[in-house]
Design a protein around this motif. Structure first.
Motif, PDB file in Angstrom:
ATOM      1  N   UNK A 189       6.046 -55.619  22.845  1.00 53.90           N
ATOM      2  CA  UNK A 189       6.401 -57.027  22.702  1.00 53.90           C
ATOM      3  C   UNK A 189       6.640 -57.392  21.245  1.00 53.90           C
ATOM      4  N   UNK A 201      -2.015 -54.775  23.861  1.00 58.15           N
ATOM      5  CA  UNK A 201      -1.051 -55.255  24.852  1.00 58.15           C
ATOM      6  C   UNK A 201       0.365 -55.263  24.271  1.00 58.15           C
ATOM      7  N   UNK A 202       0.411 -55.690  23.045  1.00 62.83           N
ATOM      8  CA  UNK A 202       1.723 -55.768  22.402  1.00 62.83           C
ATOM      9  C   UNK A 202       2.341 -54.390  22.273  1.00 62.83           C
ATOM     10  N   UNK A 237      -2.009 -66.629  17.072  1.00 64.23           N
ATOM     11  CA  UNK A 237      -2.376 -65.565  18.001  1.00 64.23           C
ATOM     12  C   UNK A 237      -1.949 -64.196  17.524  1.00 64.23           C
ATOM     13  N   UNK A 238      -0.872 -64.179  16.788  1.00 62.05           N
ATOM     14  CA  UNK A 238      -0.426 -62.883  16.276  1.00 62.05           C
ATOM     15  C   UNK A 238      -1.531 -62.250  15.440  1.00 62.05           C
ATOM     16  N   UNK A 263      -6.242 -58.188  15.358  1.00 65.04           N
ATOM     17  CA  UNK A 263      -7.624 -57.932  14.999  1.00 65.04           C
ATOM     18  C   UNK A 263      -8.423 -57.443  16.209  1.00 65.04           C
ATOM     19  N   UNK A 264      -8.252 -58.119  17.315  1.00 65.23           N
ATOM     20  CA  UNK A 264      -9.023 -57.777  18.500  1.00 65.23           C
ATOM     21  C   UNK A 264      -8.665 -56.401  19.038  1.00 65.23           C
ATOM     22  N   UNK A 265      -7.377 -56.192  19.155  1.00 62.60           N
ATOM     23  CA  UNK A 265      -6.990 -54.992  19.883  1.00 62.60           C
ATOM     24  C   UNK A 265      -7.043 -53.725  19.046  1.00 62.60           C
ATOM     25  N   UNK A 280      -4.912 -62.999  15.396  1.00 62.15           N
ATOM     26  CA  UNK A 280      -6.136 -62.604  16.082  1.00 62.15           C
ATOM     27  C   UNK A 280      -5.912 -61.502  17.099  1.00 62.15           C
ATOM     28  N   UNK A 281      -4.722 -61.411  17.661  1.00 64.90           N
ATOM     29  CA  UNK A 281      -4.508 -60.354  18.648  1.00 64.90           C
ATOM     30  C   UNK A 281      -4.586 -58.985  17.976  1.00 64.90           C
ATOM     31  N   UNK A 332       7.230 -60.610  19.187  1.00 64.01           N
ATOM     32  CA  UNK A 332       7.199 -62.063  19.336  1.00 64.01           C
ATOM     33  C   UNK A 332       8.492 -62.687  18.839  1.00 64.01           C
ATOM     34  N   UNK A 345      -6.554 -50.470  23.773  1.00 65.49           N
ATOM     35  CA  UNK A 345      -5.109 -50.639  23.951  1.00 65.49           C
ATOM     36  C   UNK A 345      -4.649 -51.965  23.372  1.00 65.49           C
ATOM     37  N   UNK A 374       1.572 -51.776  24.032  1.00 65.79           N
ATOM     38  CA  UNK A 374       1.805 -51.253  25.373  1.00 65.79           C
ATOM     39  C   UNK A 374       3.135 -51.744  25.939  1.00 65.79           C
ATOM     40  N   UNK A 375       3.366 -53.022  25.788  1.00 60.62           N
ATOM     41  CA  UNK A 375       4.544 -53.608  26.413  1.00 60.62           C
ATOM     42  C   UNK A 375       5.707 -53.754  25.435  1.00 60.62           C
ATOM     43  N   UNK A 409      11.314 -63.608  21.273  1.00 58.20           N
ATOM     44  CA  UNK A 409      11.090 -64.570  22.337  1.00 58.20           C
ATOM     45  C   UNK A 409      11.857 -65.865  22.110  1.00 58.20           C
TER      46      UNK A 409
END
Lengths: 733, 208
Positions: A24, A18-19, A3-4, A9-11, A6-7, A26, A16, A21-22, A29
């Motif tokens: 984050x 999400x990572x 997910x790291x 790539x998408x964003x 593809x996220x 990984x 924005x 913004x917040x 965690x």
């Protein structure tokens, strides 16, 4: 992690992230790793079988065959190669897959913010070890020793490798230990005085008995596998007599049930002895060759005991005592099984000595199929190599300090030089199991740190600062033996440990590693090691010879279970007793040294105080072992709430009807629970089954005072608790 | 609950929401500040369909109004619901809803595992953590959603797995939540699930 990638790539193309913004990361965690590309070699549908051992504090200690498909347990059953387990598990054992796979297991190390608050946060193992290790080192610095650290561990898991917890504590220095046992101390001491040790015949020898007395034992509930042999013996014509104040399920299967007044079993045995002596039914050769003090005992009985007196004392009619005495003395061999419950009285040890004497004068000791069977430890001669590392150099203090496990709260509070500031609890649930739980809670309140290692939330975890998640037997290796039968069972690791659970042995190594990181040399326990090597190290030449196995691994490959050599399965076969005289001691100087009468004399029972005239007994429940299995919803579905058994006559007197709420009270505490009206209990006694804590804010011990049994110091270090001398009053709530 | 039948939610928004839940169930959001939550609310407000739905709007309002007190008890409530050490009030494992015994690592778990395997994936610590923890399912959904050609697989996974149990999971959170944030996430997830069901079952979503 997928997910790291593809996220990002998408964003990147979106407005924005999400990572971002917040904020984050990984990496920070606590979550386990996510999905990864599938390993090439993976194949589904793999079926394997493993041998496991039920490690609970139970006579039966079963050998389990575990079927694992795709890495998960799909079926368990008893091992047919073990002639005691006989291919079957009990109702509790059959729920094990659910114990492993309930979503409610403790999964991660967690810390509670505010003891008892229920506010838990996840911590990593490293954080847990660091908090604990720093506290240990701080205590050692402040007090000059580790004596303020107290271990309370006992019977929740009898895997030999679980003694690593004791070993770990020994490896940090001298500590305080909860010593003794709530189980068998008075009876074990009694048999220690009489014969040198408690030592029982192989229960499979019930088949060889001509007559069986189950004396205060309820194996239909507490030792289901023994019942098979008892039932088979009955089929062959062996008479089964059950002596018990309660009409137990075992009593319902007896040829003859004798209801004895609680705590007068010694009087019954002595009355039988008087009859046997009067009628010359005793084994003169046996006593003259194998015992000392018989004449003194004989004189005592002649002078002090009559059958009439015994009848009055016990509530058992004289003709019944006489007939049972005659039957028992003339059956060859006759077998007695003394239950643990029978000795949970202030005169428990004396009663066991009297029953022992009955078996001795009739020559039933040392005979296959006979015996006065209580408990045994002949097969426990492992190396206990996890315990042998000793205190590190520079440890303050000179030796471990002991507090009585059976009066834990009060003795922890009394320990002042130095005070106890930290508790490590493993394989134990003192908040539910100890007498006077309010005092135990006070002792907990005094602690700076309470660490509990457990499988499930319970009353003790609720009141801990840190909980460490432990493995089930199926997730770790080990070896188990019984205090009753003569089998050794291998415990293989059948599945991966779920979540972040660890065995007590792994925890010991992990904590030692952290201690040595923080302060080199502060813990002598090894910091690494393969559990398979550890378990192999438990097997010494004597154990291997006794069970005729080459190694743990050899046994694992060959059936997973082995029975001890026949030479030890008949207790005292060689009639060489482990007493100072080497004989059976009717007259025991050792007993006298411990402040008891040297002879197995009658000792008065505890008398009910005027305001609390009703005896409240707390025998074992059929769907639990002490406080274990309470988390099992299957078993709770059968009976989800504790209840108080009351005889109809007593209920009538108190205007209590079935299912009415009843308040049970004495000077120690009180609780309110529903009534179950039944003739299974005597009219002067109520029964609340042991081990209830779930879903209620009390335990059966709320009214139990830390009233001592008469014996226990000799072999167990401490006296036990007279759990069944708990006197109360009841009223409709 | 939303009554819309035509949903305008682009794939980026959908992915963002799945990812948000993925982070949530991984426990990544435990240390956010009130400002972070307000930022999240602002971001979610750009998704009109969500704002206009009853529970979506309530969730966004709750994110906007997060107090320090809520933040303090957030982790405790989260653990009470999904982690332990006590009995879980809202288990995050699919099989505990779909299996008649309510336990983990059951046949239903293996079906999820097989789905991952079919797509060439597996849980990193397979056998140690149940494959059907919502965190993995969300990660898997993100993986499929991110590849247009995986549309049919995604539909199958959502319909056979995710949609089948997550409603019930949200209900349990609503019943037992003692914190505005855990409740907000239940609302948001519940609403998003309805939108997703319409998108998945109602034909082509509006993809940019």
């Amino acid at each position: 992690m997928l997910t790291e990638n593809f996220s990002r790539r998408t964003f990147l193309k979106g407005s924005a992230s999400l990572s971002a913004l917040l904020g984050l990361g990984v990496a920070t965690s606590q979550a386990p790793k996510g999905l990864i590309p599938k390993a090439q070699a993976k194949s589904n549908g793999k079926v394997e079988q493993f041998y496991n051992a039920c490690p609970r504090n139970c006579y039966d200690t079963c050998s389990i065959v575990t079927t694992v498909e795709d890495g998960r347990i799909t079926f368990i059953t008893g091992n047919e190669k073990n002639t005691y387990t006989k291919g079957r598990l009990c109702v509790k054992g059959n729920t094990y897959p659910r114990v492993v796979y309930s979503p409610d297991r403790i999964k991660y190390p967690m810390r509670q913010k505010g003891r008892g608050s229920g506010n838990w946060e996840r911590i990593s193992w490293d954080e847990a070890y660091t908090i604990i290790a720093k506290k240990i080192l701080a205590i050692k610095k402040e007090y000059g020793s580790t004596l303020p650290i107290c271990l309370n561990k006992y019977s929740g898991n009898f895997n030999i490798l679980n003694y690593a917890t004791e070993g770990m504590l020994s490896s940090i220095g001298y500590t305080t230990r909860a010593q003794g046992t709530p189980c068998d101390p008075a009876g074990s001491d009694a048999q220690g005085f009489d014969m040198g040790a408690p030592y029982n015949n192989d229960p499979e020898q019930f088949l060889d008995a001509d007559y069986i007395i189950l004396w205060g034992a309820n194996p239909a509930w507490t030792s289901a596998h023994s019942m098979y042999f008892i039932e088979q013996a009955k089929e062959r014509g062996t008479k089964l007599v059950v002596i018990d104040p309660l009409i137990t399920q075992t009593a319902s299967k007896a040829d003859e049930y004798i209801q004895v007044k609680a705590s007068t079993d010694g009087a019954l045995a002595l009355g039988m002895i008087r009859y046997i002596l009067d009628h010359q039914l005793y084994d003169k050769n046996w006593v003259s060759q194998n015992s000392i003090g018989f004449n003194e005992f004989f004189s005592y009985v002649k002078k002090n005991i009559t059958v009439e007196w015994a009848a009055e004392k016990t509530g058992v009619p004289k003709p019944v005592i006489e007939r049972i005495a005659r039957e028992y003395a003339t059956a060859k061999p006759a077998n007695i099984w003394i239950g643990f419950g029978m000795q949970r009285h202030v005169n428990g040890g004396a009663m066991v000595r009297a029953i022992d004497a009955l078996a001795a004068i009739t020559g039933n000791i040392g005979k296959k199929g006979g015996g006065v069977n209580y408990i045994g430890e002949e097969t426990w001669g492992f190396n206990y190599s996890t315990m042998g590392f000793g205190a590190p150099e520079g440890s303050g203090g000179e030796a471990d300090r002991y507090v009585n496990m059976n009066n834990f709260g009060a003795q922890v509070l009394d320990a002042n030089d130095p005070p106890i500031k930290m508790m490590w609890i493993a394989c134990r649930n003192p908040m539910a199991q100890d007498p006077e739980p309010t005092v135990v809670k006070k002792a907990f309140d005094q602690m700076d740190l309470i660490v509990t290692a457990d499988l499930y939330m319970n009353k003790t975890v609720e009141y801990s600062d840190i909980v460490l998640p432990v493995t089930t037997p199926f997730e770790s290796v080990g070896v188990n033996v019984s205090y009753w039968h003569y089998w050794m069972n291998v415990n293989e690791q059948a599945i991966k440990p779920l979540y972040e659970t660890k065995s007590d042995l792994e925890i010991a190594m992990g904590l030692s590693k952290k201690l040595n990181q923080l302060k080199p040399g502060s813990c002598t326990f090894p910091v690494t090691g393969d559990p398979l090597d550890w378990v192999e190290k438990e097997m010494n030449d004597d154990i291997k010879a006794l069970f005729n196995v080459k190694s743990w691994d050899d046994l694992r490959k060959n059936g997973g279970t082995a029975k001890a050599n026949e030479s030890i399965t008949v207790a005292w076969k060689d009639l060489k007793f482990r007493t100072p005289s080497g004989k059976y001691e009717f007259y025991s100087k050792t007993a006298a040294e411990y402040g008891h009468h040297p002879l197995p004399i009658f000792t008065e029972e505890y008398k009910a105080p005027k305001e609390y005239p009703i005896r409240c007994m707390s025998p074992h429940w059929k769907f639990g072992i002490h406080s274990q299995f309470q988390h099992q919803d299957w078993l709770m579905a059968i009976q989800a709430h504790p209840f108080l058994e009351i005889h109809p006559d007593l209920a009538k007197k108190k205007s209590i009807r079935d299912q009415d709420m009843v308040k049970i009270i004495n000077e120690t505490g009180y609780m309110t629970l529903p009534a179950k009206i039944t003739k299974m209990v005597p009219a002067d006694t109520v029964v609340m089954y042991e081990g209830w804590w779930k879903g209620v804010n009390y335990t059966e011990n709320f009214t139990v005072k830390a009233l001592q049994e008469d014996m226990g110091e000799h072999l167990k270090g401490q006296r036990g608790i007279a759990f069944h001398d708990n006197f109360v009053n009841i009223e409709k709530a | 609950m939303t009554k819309l039948t035509v949903i305008h939610m682009d794939q980026g928004d959908r992915l963002l929401l799945y990812q948000l839940f993925w982070h949530y169930y991984r426990g990544d959001l435990m240390k956010l500040t009130t400002i972070d939550w307000a930022n999240l609310a602002e971001l979610l407000r750009t998704m009109t369909v969500l704002c206009e739905s009853e529970f979506g709007n309530q969730a966004i309002t709750k994110f906007d109004e997060v107090s320090e007190e809520t933040l303090e008890s957030f982790v405790f409530d989260y653990n009470r619901l999904f982690v332990g050490p006590n009995r879980l009030h809202a288990s995050p494992y699919e099989s505990t809803y779909s299996n008649f015994e309510g336990t983990i690592m059951q046949q239903e778990t293996i079906k999820v595992r097989n789905f991952y395997h079919y797509e060439g994936l597996q849980v990193a610590d397979e056998g140690q953590y149940p494959d059907d923890h919502i965190q993995y399912e969300l990660e898997f959904i993100c993986y499929l959603l991110n590849q247009n050609e995986k549309g049919p697989d995604l539909k199958l996974f959502l319909e056979n797995h995710f949609f089948k149990w997550v409603d019930k999971h949200c209900e349990r959170i609503e019943e037992h939540s003692q914190n505005q944030l855990t409740l907000a996430f239940a609302y948001l997830l519940k609403e998003f699930l309805q939108l997703e069901k319409i998108i998945i079952e109602g034909g082509e979503p509006n993809v940019n």
